[in-house]
Scaffold this motif. Sequence first.
Motif, PDB file in Angstrom:
ATOM      1  N   ILE A 295      42.896  49.909  43.197  1.00 23.73           N
ATOM      2  CA  ILE A 295      43.276  50.843  44.262  1.00 23.73           C
ATOM      3  C   ILE A 295      42.030  51.482  44.864  1.00 23.73           C
ATOM      4  CG2 ILE A 295      44.422  53.050  44.740  1.00 23.73           C
ATOM      5  CD1 ILE A 295      46.526  52.239  42.632  1.00 23.73           C
TER       6      ILE A 295
ATOM      7  N   THR B 126      44.635  48.258  37.591  1.00 23.58           N
ATOM      8  CA  THR B 126      45.346  48.658  38.811  1.00 23.58           C
ATOM      9  C   THR B 126      44.659  49.842  39.484  1.00 23.58           C
ATOM     10  OG1 THR B 126      47.470  47.881  37.941  1.00 23.58           O
ATOM     11  CG2 THR B 126      47.546  49.486  39.738  1.00 23.58           C
ATOM     12  N   ALA B 127      44.276  50.841  38.688  1.00 19.64           N
ATOM     13  CA  ALA B 127      43.615  52.020  39.241  1.00 19.64           C
ATOM     14  C   ALA B 127      42.291  51.645  39.906  1.00 19.64           C
ATOM     15  CB  ALA B 127      43.383  53.052  38.141  1.00 19.64           C
TER      16      ALA B 127
ATOM     17  N   ALA C 151      44.247  56.589  43.434  1.00 21.89           N
ATOM     18  CA  ALA C 151      44.463  55.843  42.191  1.00 21.89           C
ATOM     19  C   ALA C 151      45.119  56.716  41.123  1.00 21.89           C
ATOM     20  CB  ALA C 151      43.126  55.297  41.685  1.00 21.89           C
TER      21      ALA C 151
END
Length: 414
Positions: free
Chosen positions: A399, A395-396, A254
């Motif tokens: 992931i 988003t991180a 990430a």
Amino acid sequence: MATEITVPALGESVTEGTIGEWLKQPGDAVAVDEPIASLETDKVAIEVPSSVAGVMSAHKAEVGDTVEVGAVIAIIEAGGSAAAAPATPEPAAKTAASASTTTESSSDVSQTLSPAVRRAVLEHGIDPSTVKGTGKDGRLTKEDVIAAAKAKGDTPAPAPAAASASAAPAQAAAPTSAPAGTRNTERVRMTRLRQTIAKRLKGAQDTAALLTTFNDVDMTAVIEARAKYKDLFAKKHDIKLGFMGFFAKAAHLALKDVPSVNAQIDGDEIVYHDYVDISVAVSAPNGLVVPVVRDVDKKGFAQIEKDIADFGRRARDGSLTMDDMSGGTFTISNGGVFGSLMSTPIINPPQSAVLGLHRIEDRPVVVDGEVVVRPMMYIALSYDHRLIDGREAVTALKIIKDAIEDPTRMLIDL
């Protein structure tokens, strides 16, 4: 010949500490390099060793005093022989406890007890020689004494009232029982480490624009992988395969794909890192500490697990160093080991994000249109919104979720 013992260098940018505990009292024999005092700094507790063998002559600072690097804190008479410490007035509580043979002198204990431990021994009527210490070098802690008292089914006895200087001897020796139903309070000075933790966490709230995003993770794949390979892994690497290795490697993916989560603000500039040093929150006797697993992006599961296990052991026995805690570009905090279901962790300045892990519990979820029971964990990412946008944070975290639910991603760099 008298030798002055001074405060040693404490690490970069650390110029002072607080006397947390005297491990040697006046009159005690001291060996070369034997710890004589515990010194609390902003990050760790450091033991101050004696540079000579001899006898402790005098303390030049009291517990709770702030001392600077280079300051004289004790005098050692080199080559001397142990002698009785200078006589000091004994409180009535000590006299009564001696009569009941529960002090360290009557139980033939060679170790030095800290004031907190000594008070707990007296209150609970525990013979310290019968209790196994879990502190540094096997020393007793207050928690050890309390655990021993609970095992005996005892409750702390009210401490006898200290006699005044003008009281008659018979009155001084007689313990005074507290009335039934008495509600007591105790004031304990905050350790330097606890004060620093409080300031840093409050500073993070005051400075950063904190926000937390959540997700949940199906832990089935990781649990199955651990069950399948744990014995082979332990046999080959001499370490257990835990969950933290998976999350550390998932975080690496990430942070590589979303660099701002691995960055920090310095004035009006953003500092990006091309490496991943993960601070791992570890519970220590005096509070939470965050030693750093360096170069997670270059290490395999085995080395990450070994580093974390070593930090946990050294946090418990108080042997972490300033270097162990310096740096770090991202933090992982696992509240799940204490049973936490969900939390909003606070970032570890100057870092910009922290991943919070929580307990695993079976919950009903919908998979391919069917309701099934899966081992689920809530995960949280708290971040500094001044640097990290919501899209990047989500988003991180996604992931990390995808990598845990399909660990193959960590092997093929997806």
